[in-house]
Structures are given as C-alpha cells and as structure tokens.
Design a protein around this motif. Structure first.
Motif, PDB file in Angstrom:
ATOM      1  N   GLU A  53       0.829  -1.225   0.000  1.00  0.00           N
ATOM      2  CA  GLU A  53       0.000   0.000   0.000  1.00  0.00           C
ATOM      3  C   GLU A  53       0.856   1.265   0.000  1.00  0.00           C
ATOM      4  OE1 GLU A  53      -3.083   0.967  -0.456  1.00  0.00           O
ATOM      5  OE2 GLU A  53      -3.843  -1.042  -0.831  1.00  0.00           O
ATOM      6  N   PRO A  54       1.841   1.364   0.926  1.00  0.00           N
ATOM      7  CA  PRO A  54       2.726   2.538   0.848  1.00  0.00           C
ATOM      8  C   PRO A  54       3.424   2.650  -0.512  1.00  0.00           C
ATOM      9  CG  PRO A  54       3.078   1.373   2.916  1.00  0.00           C
ATOM     10  CD  PRO A  54       2.114   0.547   2.131  1.00  0.00           C
ATOM     11  N   MET A  55       3.772   1.513  -1.087  1.00  0.00           N
ATOM     12  CA  MET A  55       4.402   1.542  -2.419  1.00  0.00           C
ATOM     13  C   MET A  55       3.426   2.090  -3.449  1.00  0.00           C
ATOM     14  SD  MET A  55       6.453  -2.055  -2.587  1.00  0.00           S
ATOM     15  CE  MET A  55       8.162  -2.132  -2.052  1.00  0.00           C
ATOM     16  N   LYS A  56       2.192   1.640  -3.329  1.00  0.00           N
ATOM     17  CA  LYS A  56       1.163   2.094  -4.278  1.00  0.00           C
ATOM     18  C   LYS A  56       0.989   3.615  -4.164  1.00  0.00           C
ATOM     19  CE  LYS A  56      -3.684   1.046  -5.322  1.00  0.00           C
ATOM     20  NZ  LYS A  56      -4.367   2.220  -4.774  1.00  0.00           N
ATOM     21  N   ARG A  57       0.946   4.100  -2.925  1.00  0.00           N
ATOM     22  CA  ARG A  57       0.778   5.546  -2.735  1.00  0.00           C
ATOM     23  C   ARG A  57       1.950   6.301  -3.367  1.00  0.00           C
ATOM     24  NH1 ARG A  57      -1.251   3.889   2.441  1.00  0.00           N
ATOM     25  NH2 ARG A  57       0.744   4.272   3.476  1.00  0.00           N
ATOM     26  N   ALA A  58       3.155   5.773  -3.156  1.00  0.00           N
ATOM     27  CA  ALA A  58       4.337   6.445  -3.713  1.00  0.00           C
ATOM     28  C   ALA A  58       4.310   6.419  -5.239  1.00  0.00           C
ATOM     29  CB  ALA A  58       5.610   5.768  -3.186  1.00  0.00           C
TER      30      ALA A  58
ATOM     31  N   LEU B 193       3.955   9.509  -8.070  1.00  0.00           N
ATOM     32  CA  LEU B 193       4.854   9.706  -9.203  1.00  0.00           C
ATOM     33  C   LEU B 193       4.062   9.783 -10.516  1.00  0.00           C
ATOM     34  CD1 LEU B 193       7.784   9.743 -10.329  1.00  0.00           C
ATOM     35  CD2 LEU B 193       7.686   7.257 -10.404  1.00  0.00           C
ATOM     36  N   TYR B 194       3.123   8.867 -10.681  1.00  0.00           N
ATOM     37  CA  TYR B 194       2.376   8.803 -11.944  1.00  0.00           C
ATOM     38  C   TYR B 194       1.390   9.962 -12.103  1.00  0.00           C
ATOM     39  CZ  TYR B 194       4.170   4.317 -13.535  1.00  0.00           C
ATOM     40  OH  TYR B 194       4.990   3.327 -14.011  1.00  0.00           O
ATOM     41  N   SER B 195       1.082  10.657 -11.005  1.00  0.00           N
ATOM     42  CA  SER B 195       0.117  11.756 -11.128  1.00  0.00           C
ATOM     43  C   SER B 195       0.641  12.857 -12.053  1.00  0.00           C
ATOM     44  CB  SER B 195      -0.202  12.321  -9.732  1.00  0.00           C
ATOM     45  OG  SER B 195       0.958  12.936  -9.215  1.00  0.00           O
ATOM     46  N   LYS B 196       1.949  12.881 -12.276  1.00  0.00           N
ATOM     47  CA  LYS B 196       2.534  13.941 -13.106  1.00  0.00           C
ATOM     48  C   LYS B 196       2.634  13.553 -14.578  1.00  0.00           C
ATOM     49  CE  LYS B 196       5.540  14.699  -9.200  1.00  0.00           C
ATOM     50  NZ  LYS B 196       6.817  14.218  -8.742  1.00  0.00           N
ATOM     51  N   TYR B 197       2.376  12.278 -14.879  1.00  0.00           N
ATOM     52  CA  TYR B 197       2.620  11.804 -16.252  1.00  0.00           C
ATOM     53  C   TYR B 197       1.457  10.933 -16.743  1.00  0.00           C
ATOM     54  CZ  TYR B 197       7.274  13.019 -14.624  1.00  0.00           C
ATOM     55  OH  TYR B 197       8.347  13.689 -14.085  1.00  0.00           O
TER      56      TYR B 197
ATOM     57  N   ALA C  10      -2.748   2.502 -12.083  1.00  0.00           N
ATOM     58  CA  ALA C  10      -3.770   1.457 -12.174  1.00  0.00           C
ATOM     59  C   ALA C  10      -4.931   1.919 -13.051  1.00  0.00           C
ATOM     60  CB  ALA C  10      -4.259   1.100 -10.777  1.00  0.00           C
ATOM     61  N   TRP C  11      -5.436   1.017 -13.850  1.00  0.00           N
ATOM     62  CA  TRP C  11      -6.601   1.204 -14.729  1.00  0.00           C
ATOM     63  C   TRP C  11      -6.331   2.162 -15.891  1.00  0.00           C
ATOM     64  CZ3 TRP C  11      -8.881  -2.755 -12.889  1.00  0.00           C
ATOM     65  CH2 TRP C  11      -8.876  -3.005 -11.510  1.00  0.00           C
ATOM     66  N   SER C  12      -5.072   2.390 -16.207  1.00  0.00           N
ATOM     67  CA  SER C  12      -4.762   3.340 -17.292  1.00  0.00           C
ATOM     68  C   SER C  12      -4.431   2.620 -18.607  1.00  0.00           C
ATOM     69  CB  SER C  12      -3.585   4.237 -16.893  1.00  0.00           C
ATOM     70  OG  SER C  12      -2.388   3.477 -16.832  1.00  0.00           O
ATOM     71  N   GLU C  13      -4.919   1.402 -18.772  1.00  0.00           N
ATOM     72  CA  GLU C  13      -4.585   0.646 -19.984  1.00  0.00           C
ATOM     73  C   GLU C  13      -4.933   1.404 -21.257  1.00  0.00           C
ATOM     74  OE1 GLU C  13      -6.054  -0.639 -17.320  1.00  0.00           O
ATOM     75  OE2 GLU C  13      -5.477  -2.726 -16.975  1.00  0.00           O
ATOM     76  N   LEU C  14      -6.076   2.101 -21.236  1.00  0.00           N
ATOM     77  CA  LEU C  14      -6.491   2.801 -22.453  1.00  0.00           C
ATOM     78  C   LEU C  14      -5.440   3.843 -22.864  1.00  0.00           C
ATOM     79  CD1 LEU C  14      -8.602   3.195 -24.654  1.00  0.00           C
ATOM     80  CD2 LEU C  14      -9.784   4.801 -23.159  1.00  0.00           C
TER      81      LEU C  14
END
Lengths: 467, 103
Positions: free
Chosen positions: A363-368, A372-376, A441-445
C-alpha cells in the motif's frame, strides 16, 4: 480469397474485416493457422497441444453465425492460442511441467469462456516455462516441451514465462495469444519476440481457471502484433467474475484509437544506463519519435523502496504454498531446469511475519507510485536491458556487462499497475528490442493510445521473421 | 571492479532476469543491495539460515539431493536479507497487508 503469409500476419482489425465481410471464412483462416502451427510450432518450442477438432468446430460455428447475420464483433472467427496454464475442459493443461503434463480439467477458465462467447477460435495451448518460472530457473530449456525459441533467430530464447505465446504471435502461428505475468512474463517474451504484450492492472482480468503461482501478483493479458490488437483482446477478457474475488467491476471499453492528443511522458532515467548498446540506441531513437507527440521529462526516478525484495519474497512464499503438494511429493525432481528441482524448498522457510510485512508494504508503495504517476500519462523505459538470451546457455553465463537498472517491472507488479511493451528495433544477432510504457492502475487505455501513436509513426511491428 | 564484486553483480543480473521472467530468485540482487557492513546482522542471518535449512531437511530431507543443500541455504540467506531490508522500511500499525478476503 487466397490466404498468404501476409494474411496470417494481419492485424486483428484487418482479419476481422475479412471475416465480417465474408471475403474469408473462419474455417479457412483456422486451417491456415493450424497448418503453420503444425509446421513451425514444435521447432519453436511454442506449442503443447494443437486443439484441431475443437478449433474446426468453433470455426464452423462462427461461419454459420456470420452467414446468418449474427456477427459478434472483432474476435468472431479469429484463431488464437492460450498459455498452457489456463484450464480448458477436456484438453490437457500441463503448466509447462512434467509432473502435470497429463492433467485435465473439467471446466474452462473464465478467460477462455469469455473468448468463446466472443466467437474466437481456440487453436492451441501454448508452451510456457514450467510453473511459470516460480522455482528459479536459469536456462531457456525450462519446460517439458524444451526451450522456447524466438522466431527471429531460433538459436535464442523466446523469453519467459509466456514463451509460446510470444513466439506463436511473432511467427504468425496464431492471430493473438494469451500470456500471464507475475513479474515480467508478458513483457519479457513480447520484447524478445518483437510483438506487443499488455500486462493489465491486477484485478482487470479474472484469474479463475489459471494456474496459481502467486495469487496476489498473477495477471493474465494479451500478446498480439499491435497495441491496438491488445486493446481489442483486453476488452473481451476483462471484467468482474464472481469466481475470482480479486476481479474488479471496471469495464474496459475499447474502440479504435484515433485521437492525436499530446501526452506527458516521463523517462525513467536509471532504466537504460547499463543496458546493452543496441537497447540504449533503439531506446534513444524511440524517445526522439515519442517527442513528436509527447512532452518528455527525461529525469524520472522511481521511489526508493524495496520493490524487488517485496515481489521476490511474496512470489517465493506464495509459490511454495501453491506447489506445496509438489514439493512434499518429491516430484519436483521431475522438473526440467536443475534449479527448479530444488528451487521450491527455500520458499517453505519464509517466515510468516516476513511475508506479511512484504504484503503490508504494497500500500505505501502504491501511494508512492501513484504520486509519481500523477505527473505523467505514462513512464517509459526499455522493456528489457538486453536482447534475448542464447537458448543453449545458462542465463548466468552470458551478457556479463549488462545491468538491469531501475526495477521497473518489479515496481509495476508490486503495485499491480499495467504496462505495455511494443517493438522498437533490432539489436545483436537480429534480435528485437522493446520499449515499455507503464501507467497508474486502470490506465490501460492511455497506455494503448500512446503505444498506438508510436506504432503509427514507426514500422517495427510490421516486420516479421522469415522462418 | 574486483572479481568478487563482478561475480556478485553477475549473480544480481541473473536473479533479476529470473525474477522478471516470472519470478524466481531475483533475490541475490536484492540481498546485495543491502548494506552488509553490520557483522552482527550478517552473523544472525547466517545462524537463522542454518536453523531454517535444518527445518527444511527435517521436513523434506528425503526429497533433497545433498549437493543442493548449500544452494538452498544460500537462497534462504538471501531471503532473510531481503526480509531485513523490507523490515527497515517503517510501517504504521494501521498499514494492513494487501490480501484478498471478503466476508
């Protein structure tokens, strides 16, 4: 119409149009792929079972339905293969391993059912590394069917553990295939065979009926000739399943990718500095192509967290539990790879508290990673730091100067994020290299859109091996 | 690069390959990335590994080739080292394990 090699290497949309318009029957297409499977499947170490009777029956049914105006969609009448860890009623499911080679289930995996409902035609159970590589193999020859070989150069491995799925798609033996990934088993063969491979978000595709290596990490996904093909297959196999508590109700609706939006991409800077020269060069060239439709930040660093350790401990512990019967029976000695014969024992000695601690870190890894992915829109790296390995040498005896760099595959798998690999060139010994796009997560499209844009301006996916 | 470092790095790569190609024993890679200057920790891990290999031998000895015991023991040591590295990451009491069970 006459079926040529070009036909057999067509994209799913092209094949679907031929079938929908009845210029080509599913039966004729199926017979052509079956002939190719029979001719090349064994020499590539790609096939366990050719399901000819079932395939011809399904193809005939598809033809009748289409003739009657009951066209089901893009996969109707399309021949495919599945990694031999998916249960298929009445057909052996070997898990790639001698102790299970005669195993037969009396039901179909949910994924197989879904493809049957979509009208697809199952023509083969495809070879794989024994037990999906769970016991620590060190050779390409780690399957009871022998080493999987990449069609680009048969002296080299097709990758693992979805070895047959990668090779069969690359060699035009099937129109598409299904693989599985616990940590790298779709991305690796996609890269080594020069095809597209999509690892879905954990929970996107039901695992019911698939061999369990590691319940909390296993994913099923498509291996195809293009990113667009991966989207078509994913839309057919995804969805919640009451038989798999980890499956999530997040429909994946996919149409043709036509938008030309500009993306924001991050390059994982430590992912290629120690890679093979050809991998570096092809990756650098690919980034230049990406800049045509994306803004690129080349300075991304993964969070400093023990991704590899977490994945490794979880796989070893769950794998030892999943195959405890095999370990206790002593039949592990029948496995092909020398390391696999003793590789299960260490997992039985992982302390429960250490295993749980690894699970707690996810979970902490997922948050981290989410931060990171929120910017890209996606992060980019080479799919693998080298071209494929020689099929006849232990892995630890080759490529002595290569480093993996940032643990991109392990990080994505630890937190259940999706990835797609597509070919981006060739390197040593005429072997393909790949580029990997990973997302939240869920960004396959989004990943498919980016990979498709890349494939629109490059033609690596249009090159096919000369067998 | 010393010969020992080169060998370690070679093992690292192989284990990473094995792991990313679906799983196995990436473990050495991980283990090598842990600071190992603490001799007490090393000693404790070695002792624990010895204890655990004894448990494995007691449980499955009849199925294990004697020549494979040192290899198994070295993987156990790696696993313990990895667990130690994971333990160094601070977790809160409220950080729950990511398991799937719905009542």
């Amino acid at each position: 119409m006459q079926i040529t090699n070009e036909t057999l290497f067509s994209s799913l949309r092209e094949l679907a149009e031929l079938i929908r318009s009845q210029k080509l029957t599913s039966t004729a297409l199926t017979e052509a792929y079956l002939a190719r499977l029979e001719k090349f499947g064994e020499q590539l170490g790609a096939v366990v079972t050719i399901t000819k009777d079932l395939a011809l029956k399904q193809a005939q049914r598809a033809d009748e339905e289409i003739k009657a105006g009951k066209y089901k969609g893009l996969l109707h009448g399309i021949p495919y293969g599945v990694k031999d860890l998916l249960a298929t009623k009445g057909i052996p499911t070997s898990w790639g391993a001698t102790p299970y080679k005669d195993q037969v289930f009396d039901y179909d995996a949910t994924l197989v059912k879904k493809l049957t409902e979509a009208g697809a035609v199952l023509i083969a159970k495809l070879a794989m590394v024994e037990l999906a590589g769970g016991f620590g193999y060190n050779n390409a020859d780690a399957s009871f069917t022998g080493a999987g070989r990449t069609p680009w150069n048969k002296d080299f491995w097709s990758g693992g553990s979805s070895s047959g799925s990668g090779a069969a798609v690359s060699a035009g033996l099937v129109a598409f295939a299904i693989g599985s990934e616990t940590s790298g088993s779709i991305i690796c063969p996609a890269s080594f065979c020069g095809v597209a491979g999509l690892r879905p978000t954990y929970g996107r595709v039901s695992r019911y009926g698939a061999m369990a290596l590691c319940w909390t990490l296993d994913k099923l996904g498509p291996i195809c000739r293009t990113a667009d093909d991966c989207g078509i297959v994913l839309s057919a196999i995804s969805g919640i399943d009451p038989m798999d508590a980890s499956s999530i109700d997040k429909p994946f609706i996919y149409n043709n990718v036509e938008n030309n939006k500009r993306f924001k991409l991050g390059i994982i800077k430590d992912s290629y500095k120690d890679a093979q020269a050809s991998v570096k060069e092809n990756f650098t060239n690919a980034i230049a192509e990406l800049r045509k439709f994306a803004d690129v930040d080349a300075s991304v660093v993964l969070p400093d967290m023990p991704f590899s350790e977490v994945v490794s401990l979880i796989v070893e512990a769950e794998g030892a539990s999943a195959f405890r019967d095999l370990i206790e029976s002593g039949r592990g000695k029948e496995l092909r790879d020398p390391n696999d014969r003793w590789g299960g024992f260490s997992g039985t000695a992982i302390l429960a508290v250490d295993y749980i601690q690894a699970l707690r870190l996810r979970e902490p890894m997922k948050r981290a990673m989410d931060g990171l992915y929120s910017k890209y829109d996606a992060l980019v790296s080479p799919s693998f730091p080298c071209v494929s390995y020689p099929a006849d040498k232990p892995f630890d005896q080759v490529y002595k100067d290569i480093g993996f760099g940032a643990p991109v595959i392990e990080a994505g798998n630890a937190v259940g994020q999706p990835a797609i690999s597509v070919p981006n060139g060739f390197g040593e010994n005429n072997l393909p290299t790949g580029i990997q796009f990973t997302g939240k997560a869920w960004s396959e499209l989004t990943l498919i859109e980016i990979a498709s844009q890349y494939q629109k301006i490059t033609d690596w996916h249009k090159k096919h091996p000369n067998l | 690069m010393s010969k020992e470092t080169a060998n370690k790095s070679r093992r690292n790569f192989t284990k990473r390959l094995a792991l990313v190609a679906s799983a196995p024993i990436l473990t050495t890679y991980c283990a090598n990335s842990i600071p190992t200057d603490n001799q007490n920790v090393e000693k404790t891990l070695a002792k624990s590994a010895k204890g655990l290999i004894d448990v494995i031998q007691a449980s499955y000895g009849q199925n294990i080739n004697k020549d494979d015991l040192p290899k198994i023991q070295s993987v156990i040591e790696r696993n313990l080292t990895m667990a130690e590295k994971i333990r160094q990451f601070k977790l809160k009491n409220s950080d729950e394990p990511a398991t799937i069970f719905y009542a």
